[in-house]
Design a protein around this motif. Sequence first.
Motif, PDB file in Angstrom:
ATOM      1  N   THR A 182      48.435  85.462  56.465  1.00 61.64           N
ATOM      2  CA  THR A 182      50.209  86.463  56.455  1.00 61.64           C
ATOM      3  C   THR A 182      49.852  85.917  54.979  1.00 61.64           C
ATOM      4  N   ALA A 183      49.360  85.208  54.085  1.00 58.97           N
ATOM      5  CA  ALA A 183      50.150  83.982  53.286  1.00 58.97           C
ATOM      6  C   ALA A 183      48.846  82.928  52.922  1.00 58.97           C
ATOM      7  N   ILE A 196      47.859  98.749  55.898  1.00 57.88           N
ATOM      8  CA  ILE A 196      49.093  97.771  55.370  1.00 57.88           C
ATOM      9  C   ILE A 196      50.155  97.753  56.199  1.00 57.88           C
ATOM     10  N   LEU A 197      51.031  99.396  55.531  1.00 54.61           N
ATOM     11  CA  LEU A 197      52.597  99.794  55.969  1.00 54.61           C
ATOM     12  C   LEU A 197      53.023  98.876  57.820  1.00 54.61           C
ATOM     13  N   ALA A 198      51.364  98.915  58.320  1.00 49.02           N
ATOM     14  CA  ALA A 198      51.374  98.586  60.095  1.00 49.02           C
ATOM     15  C   ALA A 198      51.824  97.239  59.847  1.00 49.02           C
ATOM     16  N   ARG A 199      51.852  96.188  58.327  1.00 52.81           N
ATOM     17  CA  ARG A 199      51.587  94.597  58.785  1.00 52.81           C
ATOM     18  C   ARG A 199      52.420  94.494  58.394  1.00 52.81           C
ATOM     19  N   VAL A 235      54.567  89.102  53.350  1.00 53.82           N
ATOM     20  CA  VAL A 235      52.985  89.054  54.662  1.00 53.82           C
ATOM     21  C   VAL A 235      52.122  89.180  52.790  1.00 53.82           C
ATOM     22  N   LEU A 236      51.164  88.453  52.598  1.00 49.59           N
ATOM     23  CA  LEU A 236      50.581  88.454  51.500  1.00 49.59           C
ATOM     24  C   LEU A 236      49.121  89.469  51.884  1.00 49.59           C
ATOM     25  N   VAL A 237      48.416  90.776  51.195  1.00 46.31           N
ATOM     26  CA  VAL A 237      47.357  90.902  52.500  1.00 46.31           C
ATOM     27  C   VAL A 237      46.227  91.134  51.099  1.00 46.31           C
ATOM     28  N   THR A 288      55.098  74.627  48.656  1.00 46.47           N
ATOM     29  CA  THR A 288      55.822  74.695  49.799  1.00 46.47           C
ATOM     30  C   THR A 288      54.974  75.934  50.676  1.00 46.47           C
ATOM     31  N   LEU A 289      53.709  76.008  50.524  1.00 44.44           N
ATOM     32  CA  LEU A 289      52.927  77.109  50.838  1.00 44.44           C
ATOM     33  C   LEU A 289      52.282  76.093  52.616  1.00 44.44           C
ATOM     34  N   PRO A 290      51.819  76.763  53.501  1.00 46.44           N
ATOM     35  CA  PRO A 290      52.026  76.383  54.706  1.00 46.44           C
ATOM     36  C   PRO A 290      50.335  75.546  54.569  1.00 46.44           C
ATOM     37  N   ALA A 291      50.455  74.423  54.907  1.00 48.10           N
ATOM     38  CA  ALA A 291      49.202  73.517  54.879  1.00 48.10           C
ATOM     39  C   ALA A 291      48.208  73.341  55.237  1.00 48.10           C
ATOM     40  N   LEU A 292      46.656  73.400  54.602  1.00 43.81           N
ATOM     41  CA  LEU A 292      45.512  73.178  55.993  1.00 43.81           C
ATOM     42  C   LEU A 292      45.545  71.356  56.056  1.00 43.81           C
ATOM     43  N   ASP A 293      44.744  71.298  56.533  1.00 41.01           N
ATOM     44  CA  ASP A 293      44.678  69.489  56.942  1.00 41.01           C
ATOM     45  C   ASP A 293      43.511  69.837  56.678  1.00 41.01           C
ATOM     46  N   ARG A 294      42.398  70.474  56.649  1.00 42.63           N
ATOM     47  CA  ARG A 294      40.750  70.726  56.036  1.00 42.63           C
ATOM     48  C   ARG A 294      40.528  71.667  56.202  1.00 42.63           C
TER      49      ARG A 294
END
Length: 303
Positions: A136-137, A187-190, A199-201, A264-270
């Motif tokens: 979603t981001a 798209i609208l359903a999301r 939400v970024l599609v 500020t984006l959610p982080a990925l550990d790896r």
Amino acid sequence: CRRMVAEAFKVMASVVPVHRALRYDPQRRTGQIDVITTPFYHPILPLIFDSDIARVCQPDDKLPARFAYPQDADAQVAKAVTFYRRIFGTAPTGMWPAEGAVAQQVLPILRKHGILWAATDVKVLQRSDPPQQPNTAPYRAEAGKAADGSPRWMAMVFRDTELSDRIGFKYQNYRGEEAAEDFVQTILARAPKKDEPDVLVTVILDGENAWEWYRHDIDGKDFLHALYRKLSKLFASRQVITTTMSEYIAGNATRGIAPHPVETLPALDRLWPGSWINANFDTWIGEDEENTAWEYLLRARRD
């Protein structure tokens, strides 16, 4: 024949000027499209960096003798950035790695050359750490260290496989208006509920010429015209906001797009190593014929 050659030349000669005119300028906040790049000779960058990276995503496959030339991976990115700068007069900020092939180890190379964001497939996101995160981001991934030892970040964007493949493979059997309406309604359903973050599609077609297969719609023109008409209407009502990644990261007040700074984006550990095909590299390594080619390449590279 001369006329056909002349017409073909005219079309090809206009490609770069048209894209240069449409290119989004982050400083001026003008333009409609991000023009990005790919490693110069379209290599599978993680395998050039170190072919043993494939052991993570293909643990049961037999691999060839190790091919590990990080300097070659660096050169591929450097050549792409140099070429882009010569064509457009400025450096690229985004990259679609060839075949969406990524790995944690190559991110510092991208960031070193000014790449702020890169894209791959959602199957890579699902296998990254932490696993099964929602698409979603964009996410931030560590791409080396700054001089003070703090992490350097870059954004990773993940392709919505289902929606992208509708354009590439499903809508060829639809009529243009019908396909565009299906796309828009999906798209609208999301859309997020009230007070939820946006939400970024991300829709990515990696070079397939889908339009020639559209049976009821020559070159997909009816679909594309209907899609842009509907998106323009939905933008006016603020239901769907079309955006480039540069706009999404830096923000664009003139179009009502809030900034989403990378840190500020959610982080990925790896980041999981893999491509947009099967979230691994088995199209290019792991079978006898492919492994033989890697052995030949290693011999040539050593020579």
